[in-house]
Design a protein around this motif. Structure first.
Motif, PDB file in Angstrom:
ATOM      1  N   ARG A 379      22.832 -29.306  -4.288  1.00  0.00           N
ATOM      2  CA  ARG A 379      24.211 -29.609  -3.918  1.00  0.00           C
ATOM      3  C   ARG A 379      25.162 -28.757  -4.749  1.00  0.00           C
ATOM      4  O   ARG A 379      24.830 -28.330  -5.853  1.00  0.00           O
ATOM      5  CB  ARG A 379      24.540 -31.078  -4.182  1.00  0.00           C
ATOM      6  N   GLY A 380      26.360 -28.555  -4.204  1.00  0.00           N
ATOM      7  CA  GLY A 380      27.400 -27.903  -4.979  1.00  0.00           C
ATOM      8  C   GLY A 380      27.691 -28.704  -6.235  1.00  0.00           C
ATOM      9  O   GLY A 380      27.814 -29.926  -6.171  1.00  0.00           O
ATOM     10  N   GLY A 381      27.782 -28.035  -7.370  1.00  0.00           N
ATOM     11  CA  GLY A 381      28.003 -28.716  -8.644  1.00  0.00           C
ATOM     12  C   GLY A 381      26.748 -28.932  -9.445  1.00  0.00           C
ATOM     13  O   GLY A 381      26.816 -29.242 -10.651  1.00  0.00           O
ATOM     14  N   ASP A 382      25.567 -28.803  -8.801  1.00  0.00           N
ATOM     15  CA  ASP A 382      24.306 -28.942  -9.527  1.00  0.00           C
ATOM     16  C   ASP A 382      24.176 -27.838 -10.575  1.00  0.00           C
ATOM     17  O   ASP A 382      24.526 -26.678 -10.324  1.00  0.00           O
ATOM     18  CB  ASP A 382      23.105 -28.826  -8.578  1.00  0.00           C
ATOM     19  N   VAL A 383      23.666 -28.192 -11.741  1.00  0.00           N
ATOM     20  CA  VAL A 383      23.287 -27.212 -12.754  1.00  0.00           C
ATOM     21  C   VAL A 383      21.770 -27.084 -12.700  1.00  0.00           C
ATOM     22  O   VAL A 383      21.053 -28.069 -12.885  1.00  0.00           O
ATOM     23  CB  VAL A 383      23.749 -27.641 -14.163  1.00  0.00           C
ATOM     24  N   LEU A 384      21.283 -25.872 -12.422  1.00  0.00           N
ATOM     25  CA  LEU A 384      19.849 -25.641 -12.249  1.00  0.00           C
ATOM     26  C   LEU A 384      19.254 -24.970 -13.474  1.00  0.00           C
ATOM     27  O   LEU A 384      19.797 -23.995 -13.986  1.00  0.00           O
ATOM     28  CB  LEU A 384      19.589 -24.757 -11.028  1.00  0.00           C
ATOM     29  N   ILE A 385      18.121 -25.473 -13.925  1.00  0.00           N
ATOM     30  CA  ILE A 385      17.325 -24.830 -14.961  1.00  0.00           C
ATOM     31  C   ILE A 385      16.087 -24.274 -14.263  1.00  0.00           C
ATOM     32  O   ILE A 385      15.329 -25.026 -13.657  1.00  0.00           O
ATOM     33  CB  ILE A 385      16.913 -25.809 -16.074  1.00  0.00           C
ATOM     34  N   SER A 386      15.906 -22.957 -14.339  1.00  0.00           N
ATOM     35  CA  SER A 386      14.852 -22.308 -13.557  1.00  0.00           C
ATOM     36  C   SER A 386      14.052 -21.339 -14.416  1.00  0.00           C
ATOM     37  O   SER A 386      14.526 -20.856 -15.449  1.00  0.00           O
ATOM     38  CB  SER A 386      15.454 -21.548 -12.372  1.00  0.00           C
ATOM     39  N   LYS A 387      12.821 -21.046 -13.947  1.00  0.00           N
ATOM     40  CA  LYS A 387      11.943 -20.081 -14.609  1.00  0.00           C
ATOM     41  C   LYS A 387      11.641 -18.938 -13.665  1.00  0.00           C
ATOM     42  O   LYS A 387      11.516 -19.134 -12.461  1.00  0.00           O
ATOM     43  CB  LYS A 387      10.629 -20.740 -15.030  1.00  0.00           C
ATOM     44  N   GLY A 388      11.490 -17.744 -14.248  1.00  0.00           N
ATOM     45  CA  GLY A 388      11.121 -16.595 -13.432  1.00  0.00           C
ATOM     46  C   GLY A 388      11.311 -15.302 -14.197  1.00  0.00           C
ATOM     47  O   GLY A 388      11.570 -15.312 -15.407  1.00  0.00           O
ATOM     48  N   THR A 389      11.202 -14.186 -13.504  1.00  0.00           N
ATOM     49  CA  THR A 389      11.397 -12.882 -14.139  1.00  0.00           C
ATOM     50  C   THR A 389      12.884 -12.590 -14.287  1.00  0.00           C
ATOM     51  O   THR A 389      13.734 -13.228 -13.646  1.00  0.00           O
ATOM     52  CB  THR A 389      10.746 -11.774 -13.305  1.00  0.00           C
ATOM     53  N   ARG A 390      13.216 -11.574 -15.090  1.00  0.00           N
ATOM     54  CA  ARG A 390      14.616 -11.216 -15.297  1.00  0.00           C
ATOM     55  C   ARG A 390      15.264 -10.743 -13.999  1.00  0.00           C
ATOM     56  O   ARG A 390      16.404 -11.088 -13.689  1.00  0.00           O
ATOM     57  CB  ARG A 390      14.714 -10.112 -16.355  1.00  0.00           C
ATOM     58  N   THR A 391      14.521  -9.945 -13.226  1.00  0.00           N
ATOM     59  CA  THR A 391      15.059  -9.437 -11.961  1.00  0.00           C
ATOM     60  C   THR A 391      15.333 -10.576 -10.996  1.00  0.00           C
ATOM     61  O   THR A 391      16.395 -10.636 -10.359  1.00  0.00           O
ATOM     62  CB  THR A 391      14.075  -8.441 -11.322  1.00  0.00           C
ATOM     63  N   ALA A 392      14.368 -11.492 -10.875  1.00  0.00           N
ATOM     64  CA  ALA A 392      14.544 -12.634  -9.975  1.00  0.00           C
ATOM     65  C   ALA A 392      15.694 -13.525 -10.433  1.00  0.00           C
ATOM     66  O   ALA A 392      16.435 -14.071  -9.599  1.00  0.00           O
ATOM     67  CB  ALA A 392      13.245 -13.443  -9.906  1.00  0.00           C
ATOM     68  N   ALA A 393      15.861 -13.643 -11.740  1.00  0.00           N
ATOM     69  CA  ALA A 393      16.941 -14.496 -12.278  1.00  0.00           C
ATOM     70  C   ALA A 393      18.315 -13.950 -11.901  1.00  0.00           C
ATOM     71  O   ALA A 393      19.222 -14.707 -11.542  1.00  0.00           O
ATOM     72  CB  ALA A 393      16.804 -14.608 -13.795  1.00  0.00           C
ATOM     73  N   ALA A 394      18.472 -12.618 -11.949  1.00  0.00           N
ATOM     74  CA  ALA A 394      19.750 -12.009 -11.604  1.00  0.00           C
ATOM     75  C   ALA A 394      20.083 -12.240 -10.134  1.00  0.00           C
ATOM     76  O   ALA A 394      21.224 -12.564  -9.764  1.00  0.00           O
ATOM     77  CB  ALA A 394      19.717 -10.513 -11.907  1.00  0.00           C
TER      78      ALA A 394
END
Length: 402
Positions: A379-394
């Motif tokens: 949802r709009g307003g959600d703060v997401l904590i995610s894992k992945g590569t630097r390229t994917a993160a960007a």
């Protein structure tokens, strides 16, 4: 008395010119393994796993002394002291995590007692982790992990090996499994049982569990499981906040610590109420110890990120240490109307063109949602904590913006 159960190590530690970076890397990896092992020991009431925790805790004590010695030798002027003070904080906090894991392991070793409801709840919240001694006749013996290709075939991975007193943390493709190695495996059932039997030559038995059916006790157990998961996430975010010198991630560590404190209060209330209905309230001692130790881990995460919160420049040696990780952790806020708004997340995988894995969501009105526990819709307003590569993160960050 088992020497592992003593209050202090008898190992003599002398100064050696070692890399602070290498010591910090090993401390970080050891702390993360200790958390996994200690909770798994409680889940299975496995004394062998608990003893591995105490062996690792003793190793951590040695690493802490070596890190302190090296840091003291590195200080030449006041500016050095200012930059290295947060590093000392990281060393102390990592050791505190180790001590808390040791206290959790002693719940099993000292037969402190835990209700069966604890074991009934944890399998839903954690991957199965088992310990086995490699048998000489195993088809894995003498072969490299790349040759066995265990993870791609079974989903089971070797997370550590102990060879005598030597620990091999995060073994790579070229690591060879040897006869007599103590292997720590993690993976899904029933695959992990089959792999364990092939590795050790012994039958793997899944522990049977009886649910006592005490509502207040079930609430207490659900709360401690949530505390455990949030504390583990806090440790991950704390190290990442140091790597990126990210005040945003450090603030999320603080948010998690506040949530764990609130859960701790609720947990204590449910446990005290459950004691009135339990046949033997003494079995709740272990549960109380578990709650206290879990809260200590959460507090230690704050200490790791303290330098970032205080806006002290991150010393290069810390960045080099944490950068050993292949994955990075990021924080993004979903803007209303962005490509992520309304996106479904299943088993942590968002339904968008991205290889990032969402591990947690913080919603202003609902608190923390760990997506490993349930599917979700962003949802709009959600703060997401995610894992992945630097390229994917960007690229993922761009999807969160309108």
């Amino acid at each position: 008395m088992d020497p592992l159960e003593g209050e202090a190590s008898s190992v003599s530690v002398e100064y050696e010119p070692v890399s602070v970076k290498d010591v910090l890397v090993e401390m970080k990896d050891t702390a993360e393994l200790l958390i996994d092992l200690s909770y798994s020991a409680v889940l299975h009431r496995n004394v062998d796993l608990a003893r591995e925790v105490l062996r690792l805790e003793e190793r951590m004590n040695v690493l802490e002394l070596r890190a302190r010695m090296s840091l003291m030798m590195a200080v030449r002027k006041p500016d050095d002291a200012e930059e290295l003070a947060p590093v000392l904080g990281i060393v102390a906090a990592t050791d505190a995590i180790s001590d808390a894991a040791g206290d959790i392991a002693k719940i099993v070793i000292e037969e402190m007692g835990l209700p069966d409801a604890m074991r009934a709840a944890l399998p839903e919240a954690a991957e199965t982790l088992v310990r086995g001694v490699v048998d000489a006749e195993s088809t894995y013996t003498g072969r490299a992990l790349a040759d066995i290709d265990l993870e791609s075939k079974t989903g089971v991975r070797v997370i550590a090996l102990r060879r005598g007193d030597e620990w091999l943390l995060n073994p790579g493709p070229g690591t060879t499994i040897e006869n007599g190695d103590v292997a720590l495996l993690r993976g899904p059932n029933p695959a992990i049982g089959e792999v364990c039997e092939e590795l050790t030559g012994e039958v793997y038995e899944t522990p049977s569990i009886d649910d006592p059916g005490i509502d207040d006790l079930e609430r207490a157990v659900d709360t401690i499981v949530h505390m455990k998961n949030l504390s583990e996430l806090a440790v991950d975010l704390a190290y990442s906040s140091v790597l990126f010198d990210s005040a945003e991630l450090a603030e999320e560590v603080r948010n998690l610590e506040v949530e764990v404190d609130a859960l701790q209060s609720r947990f204590e209330a449910w446990t005290l109420r459950a004691a009135a209905d339990a046949e033997d309230p003494v079995v709740l001692r272990g549960l109380i110890r578990l709650g206290t130790s879990t809260e200590v881990i959460s507090d230690a995460a704050i200490d790791i990120s303290e330098g970032v919160l205080r806006d002290i420049d991150v010393h290069p040696v810390v960045q080099l240490a944490v950068q050993e990780s292949d994955e990075i952790i990021t924080r993004v806020e979903v803007e209303p109307g962005s490509d992520l708004d309304g996106t479904a997340v299943t088993n942590g995988v968002p339904d968008v063109e991205s290889t990032m894995s969402v591990i947690a969501i913080r919603r202003p009105d609902e608190g923390w949602l760990l997506v490993a526990d349930a599917d979700a819709q962003l949802r709009g307003g959600d703060v997401l904590i995610s894992k992945g590569t630097r390229t994917a993160a960007a690229a993922f960050d761009e999807l969160s913006n309108t």
